[in-house]
Design an enzyme around this catalytic site. Structure first.
Site, mmCIF file in Angstrom:
data_model
loop_
_atom_site.group_PDB
_atom_site.id
_atom_site.type_symbol
_atom_site.label_atom_id
_atom_site.label_comp_id
_atom_site.label_asym_id
_atom_site.label_seq_id
_atom_site.Cartn_x
_atom_site.Cartn_y
_atom_site.Cartn_z
ATOM 1 C CG ASP A 1 -3.528 -0.108 8.548
ATOM 2 O OD1 ASP A 1 -3.098 0.448 9.581
ATOM 3 O OD2 ASP A 1 -3.042 0.094 7.421
ATOM 4 C CE LYS B 1 -4.572 2.310 4.801
ATOM 5 N NZ LYS B 1 -3.226 2.944 4.675
#
Length: 295
Positions: free
Chosen positions: A143, A18
């Site tokens: 996350d 990401k």
């Protein structure tokens, strides 16, 4: 007693990287956690997990990560957390093909944990919802929920308040300076800026993207500063997360590859495209629809 249901055969799952397209720190809580506003987007590049469910009740993981005990490995912790939450008697053999760096700010460990949760929830037929998987994931790392949910997201709070968004799926050149950065070291640094005014999403999307961690990381790590300065000659470039990875954005793969080709041979880097739907979510859908099958 009947055996618990499970999906038989060997399956292969992506564990994508990401980027934090922007990252602002808007405050610090009494417990030490920080309030953030950040924009997550996935990349079509990452690790890969090969998983075979079994009746053993045990979780095996190979290869072992250097300097990380099995009980501390996020893949193992995720598998055990799901096993406990679902009270599953099943086990799994997990093989990790690792390409994402640790301490890079591109979500390697969090993504591995999320892929483990999503894959085993399917293979063990435990039937937990996206919300339940996100809750288990949050206990493993801030996350992890964005990876389990699988959609590009605007995150607030400590990163757990997620709203689906669809930023442009640009091409990125991601460079890993030869240094590993611990998130804790940056978030506890006395010189870190923690008072960026909170803004609404519409305002954030229409102003140039920045990362509040970038200034302190560049001052502490000359390798990051050097690489970012080089990238900025060619395209808008920023730090992702707390680093160490930095990225430059391009409108085409050709443009990204042209700059990639100018990097020294000893520099770790890759070109990837942003994805608003995670490759993990697509793979899950393909298994569920039998578009792809275990082997």
């Amino acid at each position: 007693m009947d055996a618990a249901p499970m999906i038989h055969g060997t399956t292969v799952w992506p564990s994508p990287a990401k980027l934090n397209l922007f990252l602002y720190i808007t405050g610090r809580r009494a417990n030490g956690y920080h309030d953030l506003q950040t924009l997550f987007q996935f990349l079509d590049h990452g690790d890969e997990l090969t998983i075979t469910a079994n009746n053993s009740g045990n979780i095996t993981l190979s290869p072992a990560l250097a300097d990380v005990a099995l009980e501390d490995n996020l893949i193992y912790k995720a598998a055990m957390a799901l096993k406990n939450a679902a009270q599953s008697p099943l086990g799994a053999d997990i093989q990790l093909h690792k390409v994402l760096p640790m301490g890079g700010g591109i979500g390697g460990g969090s993504s591995n944990a999320a892929t483990t949760l999503v894959a085993l929830n399917y293979l063990w037929q435990t039937g937990l919802s996206d919300d339940q998987l996100a809750e288990i994931g949050l206990a493993l790392g801030a996350d992890v929920p964005v990876f389990t949910r699988g959609f590009a997201a605007f995150a607030e709070g400590v990163g757990e308040e997620l709203s689906a968004v669809e930023p442009e799926e640009k091409w990125y050149l991601v460079v890993r300076p030869a240094v590993s950065i611990a998130t804790k070291d940056i978030f506890t640094h006395p010189q870190l800026m923690r008072n960026t005014p909170k803004r609404d999403l519409a305002s954030l999307l229409t102003t140039p993207y920045e990362n509040d961690c970038e200034k302190i990381v560049r001052s502490l790590y000359p390798e990051v500063d050097k690489q970012l300065s080089w990238l900025l000659q060619y395209a808008p470039s920023r730090l992702t997360g707390t680093g160490s990875c930095v990225f430059a954005e391009f409108s085409s793969r050709k443009d990204a590859q042209a700059v990639f080709a100018q990097l020294s041979d000893n520099v770790l880097a890759f070109v990837a495209q942003g994805r608003n739907v995670s490759p993990l979510r697509k793979t899950l859908a393909d298994y569920q629809s039998a578009k792809i099958r275990p082997y």
